[in-house]
Design a protein around this motif. Structure first.
Motif, PDB file in Angstrom:
ATOM      1  N   GLU A   1      18.368  98.805  22.890  1.00 31.87           N
ATOM      2  CA  GLU A   1      18.409 100.264  22.719  1.00 31.87           C
ATOM      3  C   GLU A   1      17.591 100.954  23.810  1.00 31.87           C
TER       4      GLU A   1
ATOM      5  N   ILE B   1      19.414 100.761  27.140  1.00 30.20           N
ATOM      6  CA  ILE B   1      20.480 101.751  27.237  1.00 30.20           C
ATOM      7  C   ILE B   1      19.889 103.128  27.511  1.00 30.20           C
TER       8      ILE B   1
ATOM      9  N   LYS C   1      18.863 103.503  31.084  1.00 27.62           N
ATOM     10  CA  LYS C   1      19.929 103.462  32.089  1.00 27.62           C
ATOM     11  C   LYS C   1      20.980 104.542  31.880  1.00 27.62           C
ATOM     12  N   PHE C   2      20.947 105.184  30.724  1.00 27.89           N
ATOM     13  CA  PHE C   2      22.044 106.062  30.335  1.00 27.89           C
ATOM     14  C   PHE C   2      22.313 107.188  31.336  1.00 27.89           C
TER      15      PHE C   2
ATOM     16  N   VAL D   1      20.257 106.594  20.581  1.00 32.55           N
ATOM     17  CA  VAL D   1      20.934 105.339  20.265  1.00 32.55           C
ATOM     18  C   VAL D   1      20.721 105.041  18.793  1.00 32.55           C
TER      19      VAL D   1
ATOM     20  N   VAL E   1      25.891 105.510  21.004  1.00 35.20           N
ATOM     21  CA  VAL E   1      25.061 106.168  22.007  1.00 35.20           C
ATOM     22  C   VAL E   1      25.575 107.592  22.187  1.00 35.20           C
TER      23      VAL E   1
ATOM     24  N   TYR F   1      28.924 100.672  21.663  1.00 35.19           N
ATOM     25  CA  TYR F   1      28.762  99.382  22.308  1.00 35.19           C
ATOM     26  C   TYR F   1      28.533  98.304  21.267  1.00 35.19           C
TER      27      TYR F   1
ATOM     28  N   LEU G   1      26.224  92.644  24.553  1.00 37.20           N
ATOM     29  CA  LEU G   1      25.191  92.965  25.532  1.00 37.20           C
ATOM     30  C   LEU G   1      24.058  91.947  25.488  1.00 37.20           C
TER      31      LEU G   1
ATOM     32  N   MET H   1      24.183  96.718  32.605  1.00 36.74           N
ATOM     33  CA  MET H   1      23.830  98.121  32.399  1.00 36.74           C
ATOM     34  C   MET H   1      24.179  98.956  33.630  1.00 36.74           C
TER      35      MET H   1
ATOM     36  N   PHE I   1      26.615 102.129  33.367  1.00 34.53           N
ATOM     37  CA  PHE I   1      26.105 103.465  33.615  1.00 34.53           C
ATOM     38  C   PHE I   1      25.978 103.794  35.097  1.00 34.53           C
TER      39      PHE I   1
END
Ligand SMILES: [Zn+2]
Length: 81
Positions: A4, A7, A10-11, A23, A47, A58, A63, A75, A79
């Motif tokens: 989480e 993510i 990197k989102f 998330v 997300v 996801y 992952l 990732m 993204f």
């Protein structure tokens, strides 16, 4: 590092380019949405972009299944780095 957090770090929103998200891990049983997608069980990561509200889903098992060294690469692909 939790998936989480990774993510969130990197989102980048695919719609508006915003970089903040929420998330939420959601458990699916054999009803409702999961029935639509023919999925029996499992947890999913929802997300949501905090700017435009788009939600992407996801599978955390997929992952997490990548070796730790490769997870960053995955990732980056998701993204765009
Ligand atoms: Zn957005």
């Amino acid at each position: 590092m939790r998936i989480e957090d990774m993510i969130m770090n990197k989102f980048t929103c695919s719609r508006c380019g915003h970089t903040e998200c929420k998330v939420k891990e959601v458990a699916m049983s054999g009803t409702g949405l999961s029935k639509v997608f023919d999925i029996e069980h499992n947890h999913y990561l929802f997300v949501s972009c905090t700017h435009c509200g788009i939600v992407e889903v996801y599978d955390p098992d997929v992952l997490r299944g990548h070796k730790s060294g490769k997870l960053g690469t995955v990732m980056d692909i998701l993204f765009g780095g």
